[in-house]
Design a protein around this motif. Sequence first.
Motif, PDB file in Angstrom:
ATOM      1  N   SER A 221      43.604  30.318  92.159  1.00  0.00           N
ATOM      2  CA  SER A 221      44.004  31.650  91.704  1.00  0.00           C
ATOM      3  C   SER A 221      43.654  31.886  90.236  1.00  0.00           C
ATOM      4  O   SER A 221      43.540  33.019  89.793  1.00  0.00           O
ATOM      5  CB  SER A 221      45.501  31.835  91.910  1.00  0.00           C
ATOM      6  OG  SER A 221      46.199  30.854  91.183  1.00  0.00           O
ATOM      7  N   GLN A 222      43.441  30.796  89.491  1.00  0.00           N
ATOM      8  CA  GLN A 222      43.128  30.935  88.064  1.00  0.00           C
ATOM      9  C   GLN A 222      41.842  31.701  87.825  1.00  0.00           C
ATOM     10  O   GLN A 222      41.660  32.298  86.781  1.00  0.00           O
ATOM     11  CB  GLN A 222      43.030  29.554  87.397  1.00  0.00           C
ATOM     12  CG  GLN A 222      44.330  29.034  86.847  1.00  0.00           C
ATOM     13  CD  GLN A 222      45.261  28.545  87.929  1.00  0.00           C
ATOM     14  OE1 GLN A 222      44.848  28.351  89.061  1.00  0.00           O
ATOM     15  NE2 GLN A 222      46.520  28.353  87.592  1.00  0.00           N
ATOM     16  N   VAL A 223      40.916  31.651  88.820  1.00  0.00           N
ATOM     17  CA  VAL A 223      39.639  32.323  88.627  1.00  0.00           C
ATOM     18  C   VAL A 223      39.834  33.837  88.538  1.00  0.00           C
ATOM     19  O   VAL A 223      39.159  34.530  87.793  1.00  0.00           O
ATOM     20  CB  VAL A 223      38.653  31.965  89.763  1.00  0.00           C
ATOM     21  CG1 VAL A 223      37.319  32.653  89.557  1.00  0.00           C
ATOM     22  CG2 VAL A 223      38.444  30.473  89.815  1.00  0.00           C
ATOM     23  N   GLN A 224      40.798  34.357  89.310  1.00  0.00           N
ATOM     24  CA  GLN A 224      41.019  35.803  89.296  1.00  0.00           C
ATOM     25  C   GLN A 224      42.049  36.223  88.252  1.00  0.00           C
ATOM     26  O   GLN A 224      42.183  37.393  87.949  1.00  0.00           O
ATOM     27  CB  GLN A 224      41.504  36.284  90.661  1.00  0.00           C
ATOM     28  CG  GLN A 224      40.524  36.067  91.770  1.00  0.00           C
ATOM     29  CD  GLN A 224      41.079  35.067  92.749  1.00  0.00           C
ATOM     30  OE1 GLN A 224      41.110  33.876  92.490  1.00  0.00           O
ATOM     31  NE2 GLN A 224      41.553  35.550  93.874  1.00  0.00           N
ATOM     32  N   LEU A 225      42.785  35.236  87.746  1.00  0.00           N
ATOM     33  CA  LEU A 225      43.962  35.525  86.918  1.00  0.00           C
ATOM     34  C   LEU A 225      43.663  36.428  85.724  1.00  0.00           C
ATOM     35  O   LEU A 225      44.347  37.430  85.502  1.00  0.00           O
ATOM     36  CB  LEU A 225      44.554  34.196  86.443  1.00  0.00           C
ATOM     37  CG  LEU A 225      45.866  34.263  85.688  1.00  0.00           C
ATOM     38  CD1 LEU A 225      46.976  34.693  86.615  1.00  0.00           C
ATOM     39  CD2 LEU A 225      46.203  32.908  85.076  1.00  0.00           C
ATOM     40  N   ILE A 226      42.643  36.083  84.956  1.00  0.00           N
ATOM     41  CA  ILE A 226      42.391  36.812  83.706  1.00  0.00           C
ATOM     42  C   ILE A 226      41.901  38.247  83.959  1.00  0.00           C
ATOM     43  O   ILE A 226      42.469  39.181  83.411  1.00  0.00           O
ATOM     44  CB  ILE A 226      41.446  35.992  82.799  1.00  0.00           C
ATOM     45  CG1 ILE A 226      42.223  34.768  82.317  1.00  0.00           C
ATOM     46  CG2 ILE A 226      40.949  36.819  81.624  1.00  0.00           C
ATOM     47  CD1 ILE A 226      41.362  33.672  81.769  1.00  0.00           C
ATOM     48  N   PRO A 227      40.883  38.444  84.824  1.00  0.00           N
ATOM     49  CA  PRO A 227      40.493  39.836  85.104  1.00  0.00           C
ATOM     50  C   PRO A 227      41.649  40.651  85.690  1.00  0.00           C
ATOM     51  O   PRO A 227      41.809  41.816  85.345  1.00  0.00           O
ATOM     52  CB  PRO A 227      39.365  39.688  86.118  1.00  0.00           C
ATOM     53  CG  PRO A 227      38.852  38.324  85.915  1.00  0.00           C
ATOM     54  CD  PRO A 227      40.007  37.495  85.495  1.00  0.00           C
ATOM     55  N   GLN A 228      42.457  40.033  86.551  1.00  0.00           N
ATOM     56  CA  GLN A 228      43.605  40.760  87.100  1.00  0.00           C
ATOM     57  C   GLN A 228      44.533  41.198  85.981  1.00  0.00           C
ATOM     58  O   GLN A 228      44.998  42.332  85.947  1.00  0.00           O
ATOM     59  CB  GLN A 228      44.372  39.882  88.093  1.00  0.00           C
ATOM     60  CG  GLN A 228      43.768  39.884  89.479  1.00  0.00           C
ATOM     61  CD  GLN A 228      44.478  38.932  90.431  1.00  0.00           C
ATOM     62  OE1 GLN A 228      45.528  38.391  90.113  1.00  0.00           O
ATOM     63  NE2 GLN A 228      43.904  38.730  91.594  1.00  0.00           N
ATOM     64  N   TYR A 229      44.784  40.291  85.049  1.00  0.00           N
ATOM     65  CA  TYR A 229      45.642  40.623  83.918  1.00  0.00           C
ATOM     66  C   TYR A 229      45.056  41.794  83.135  1.00  0.00           C
ATOM     67  O   TYR A 229      45.775  42.719  82.745  1.00  0.00           O
ATOM     68  CB  TYR A 229      45.806  39.409  83.000  1.00  0.00           C
ATOM     69  CG  TYR A 229      46.718  39.674  81.830  1.00  0.00           C
ATOM     70  CD1 TYR A 229      48.097  39.549  81.963  1.00  0.00           C
ATOM     71  CD2 TYR A 229      46.209  40.082  80.598  1.00  0.00           C
ATOM     72  CE1 TYR A 229      48.936  39.816  80.903  1.00  0.00           C
ATOM     73  CE2 TYR A 229      47.037  40.353  79.533  1.00  0.00           C
ATOM     74  CZ  TYR A 229      48.406  40.209  79.688  1.00  0.00           C
ATOM     75  OH  TYR A 229      49.244  40.484  78.644  1.00  0.00           O
ATOM     76  N   ILE A 230      43.734  41.755  82.942  1.00  0.00           N
ATOM     77  CA  ILE A 230      43.081  42.825  82.182  1.00  0.00           C
ATOM     78  C   ILE A 230      43.189  44.161  82.928  1.00  0.00           C
ATOM     79  O   ILE A 230      43.487  45.191  82.325  1.00  0.00           O
ATOM     80  CB  ILE A 230      41.608  42.438  81.884  1.00  0.00           C
ATOM     81  CG1 ILE A 230      41.600  41.232  80.929  1.00  0.00           C
ATOM     82  CG2 ILE A 230      40.837  43.599  81.271  1.00  0.00           C
ATOM     83  CD1 ILE A 230      40.274  40.543  80.772  1.00  0.00           C
TER      84      ILE A 230
ATOM     85  N   PHE B 239      45.575  45.047  85.042  1.00  0.00           N
ATOM     86  CA  PHE B 239      46.961  45.514  84.943  1.00  0.00           C
ATOM     87  C   PHE B 239      47.291  45.998  83.535  1.00  0.00           C
ATOM     88  O   PHE B 239      48.033  46.960  83.356  1.00  0.00           O
ATOM     89  CB  PHE B 239      47.931  44.409  85.379  1.00  0.00           C
ATOM     90  CG  PHE B 239      47.852  44.090  86.844  1.00  0.00           C
ATOM     91  CD1 PHE B 239      47.840  45.103  87.789  1.00  0.00           C
ATOM     92  CD2 PHE B 239      47.773  42.775  87.285  1.00  0.00           C
ATOM     93  CE1 PHE B 239      47.755  44.826  89.144  1.00  0.00           C
ATOM     94  CE2 PHE B 239      47.688  42.482  88.643  1.00  0.00           C
ATOM     95  CZ  PHE B 239      47.677  43.506  89.575  1.00  0.00           C
ATOM     96  N   ALA B 240      46.713  45.321  82.534  1.00  0.00           N
ATOM     97  CA  ALA B 240      46.959  45.739  81.149  1.00  0.00           C
ATOM     98  C   ALA B 240      46.368  47.123  80.914  1.00  0.00           C
ATOM     99  O   ALA B 240      47.007  47.987  80.309  1.00  0.00           O
ATOM    100  CB  ALA B 240      46.367  44.733  80.174  1.00  0.00           C
ATOM    101  N   LYS B 241      45.150  47.356  81.441  1.00  0.00           N
ATOM    102  CA  LYS B 241      44.518  48.671  81.258  1.00  0.00           C
ATOM    103  C   LYS B 241      45.285  49.764  81.980  1.00  0.00           C
ATOM    104  O   LYS B 241      45.310  50.907  81.547  1.00  0.00           O
ATOM    105  CB  LYS B 241      43.071  48.623  81.751  1.00  0.00           C
ATOM    106  CG  LYS B 241      42.149  47.988  80.722  1.00  0.00           C
ATOM    107  CD  LYS B 241      40.704  48.069  81.130  1.00  0.00           C
ATOM    108  CE  LYS B 241      39.829  47.441  80.067  1.00  0.00           C
ATOM    109  NZ  LYS B 241      38.539  47.012  80.601  1.00  0.00           N
TER     110      LYS B 241
ATOM    111  N   PRO C  11      37.520  40.725  90.417  1.00  0.00           N
ATOM    112  CA  PRO C  11      37.893  39.758  89.376  1.00  0.00           C
ATOM    113  C   PRO C  11      36.972  38.555  89.314  1.00  0.00           C
ATOM    114  O   PRO C  11      36.672  38.041  88.242  1.00  0.00           O
ATOM    115  CB  PRO C  11      39.309  39.333  89.765  1.00  0.00           C
ATOM    116  CG  PRO C  11      39.837  40.450  90.553  1.00  0.00           C
ATOM    117  CD  PRO C  11      38.665  40.999  91.309  1.00  0.00           C
TER     118      PRO C  11
ATOM    119  N   ALA D  35      38.030  28.932  83.617  1.00  0.00           N
ATOM    120  CA  ALA D  35      38.327  29.248  85.019  1.00  0.00           C
ATOM    121  C   ALA D  35      37.095  29.013  85.897  1.00  0.00           C
ATOM    122  O   ALA D  35      37.209  28.490  87.005  1.00  0.00           O
ATOM    123  CB  ALA D  35      38.791  30.692  85.141  1.00  0.00           C
TER     124      ALA D  35
END
Lengths: 316, 277
Positions: free
Chosen positions: B120-129, B131-133, A45, A289
């Motif tokens: 944690s915000q740095v990883q938040l968006i890719p993690q969301y992506i 999980f969405a995929k 990430p 971010a």
Amino acid sequence: MKDSISGQTSLRRRGWTRREWHYFWLGLIFASPWIIGFLIFTVYPFFSSLYFSLTEYDLFNAPRWVGMDNYKAIMKDHNFYKSISNTLFMAFISVPITLFSSLLIAMLLNFKVKGINYYRTIFYLPAVIPSVASALLWTWMLNPDFGLVNIFLRWAGLPDPAWLLDPQFTKPSLILMGLWGSGAGALIFLAALQGVPQTYYEAAQVDGANWWHRFWKITVPALSPIILFQLIMGLIGAFQIFTESYILAGGKSNGGSLGGPGQSLLFYAVNLYQEAFMNLKMGYASALAWILFIIVMLITLLVLKTSKRWVYYGGE
Amino acid sequence: MSAAKLLRTRIFPHTMLILFSVFFLFPFVWLVFTSLKSPNEIFELPPRIIPASFQWSNYKAAFETVPFGHYMLNTLVICVVCIIGQLFAAPLVAYSISRIPWVGSKIIFAIVLATMILPSQVQLIPQYIIFAKLGWINTILPLTIGAFFGAPFYIFLLRQFLLGIPRELSEAAKMDGASEFRIYAQIILPTLKPALATVALFTFVGAYTDFMGPLIYLNDAAKWTLTLGLQGFQQDHGAQWEKLMAASTIMAIPMILLYFFGQKYYMQSGSAFTGFK
């Protein structure tokens, strides 16, 4: 034993003994859950957010490469500056206040008087209340007309501000709420205080040092590693304030945007959430971010660097 | 005892402690009394602190307005799965970095500490992506899967405890030819029990009080946790303070009970930090 002796003499591979290889594989297997998680949920990430920050991405269409456009747009974004200044206020005003108050509370709880365990329970209790519940409680406590805080202020003949409705008082409201929950930090300080040798204080008292002197010359230096630790965690926490702001500002009810009156509660993490999950600007939010990451790293390094002057480790 | 000493050792401490107690306790008193008021009493001026008669029906009304029982069940499932994950992963990793002499142990520990300060915000968006995929949005997986890899804070906590367990305890078993896994499972884990209880308690508290995670990953109201349910209650019935305070009290009670029964574990976590080196 026989194994390890022969391992050292005859089974050398790339300079490692068999015993060393054995422990290497064992250590790796035991640590593997964390290593796998670190690669999937942190390293990957971390770098993909750098990639996304250079794209325009709404989750539904493929990411479109835009180079530095997101970063340029951020530099012109009013919300970015608002959220940065709000967040820095919390980091440099609220964090030191809360830190000082938890240290004071820890010192109170270190008194050797009857019933001290009851006081410890009471002081720590607010820290166990879920932040959503405590934020709701404080919304009611700080109600301008019917809240307990203003009832008390009016009774004492003091001015009674409109707290959560007045942009000037929203952040002080948050600080007040933070003080109420400062028992958690106090607990860590208390444990550290109990490790400070009592003889130091006795010696200082014999020399005629007053309370203030003993505080600055014994307590603060002895606790300085813990103060540093709590300061860094507090600063990082300040950059991630979310739930309290979301609840105190009434969530999305204010015309579908977060941040409360005059955007006074628009913090960095709140702004980031809004851009990513409400406006679906994933690329833009990734750039936010990364800027956050750089700011937090710089502040942490700065604190660590200056800390060499005021942090004392035992045995040095 | 001289008057000055009495003032310093008894009167001053007690006065300060009582003053602070008032500050810490009054919001609770206000919470409970508000939750027992009638709607008219809430907006009475000048306000009365203690309600004329206790309206216990507010609690029943809160449960009827919003399906709190259902939210509680959802929350409980997430909490239990997270506890299972942390108790599996965190001690294994902590054991590796504190009791197995291998080259990676210091490196791993340094990285574990470093990730504690990573926002944690740095990883938040890719993690969301991710999980969405995977099609995991609106399931409990994004909220629980991370626990099976061990959280840095618990790894650190357990490491502090493991350093305190004497080496001799496992050396003897090693002489007898016991494998590392056997030593871990049969000697170390049982001695770690109090520390594992601390991890379980804090994992429960963390999952129970989490707001941002469920807010991001659970859109469907049927999947909501207590924190989301309570926030939804505020959005829809914000002016009904008596019910809102009743709902907040319901949400806070399990945490207060856990605190009363698990006090020594809270104290342990506090003292774990003092050995922070």
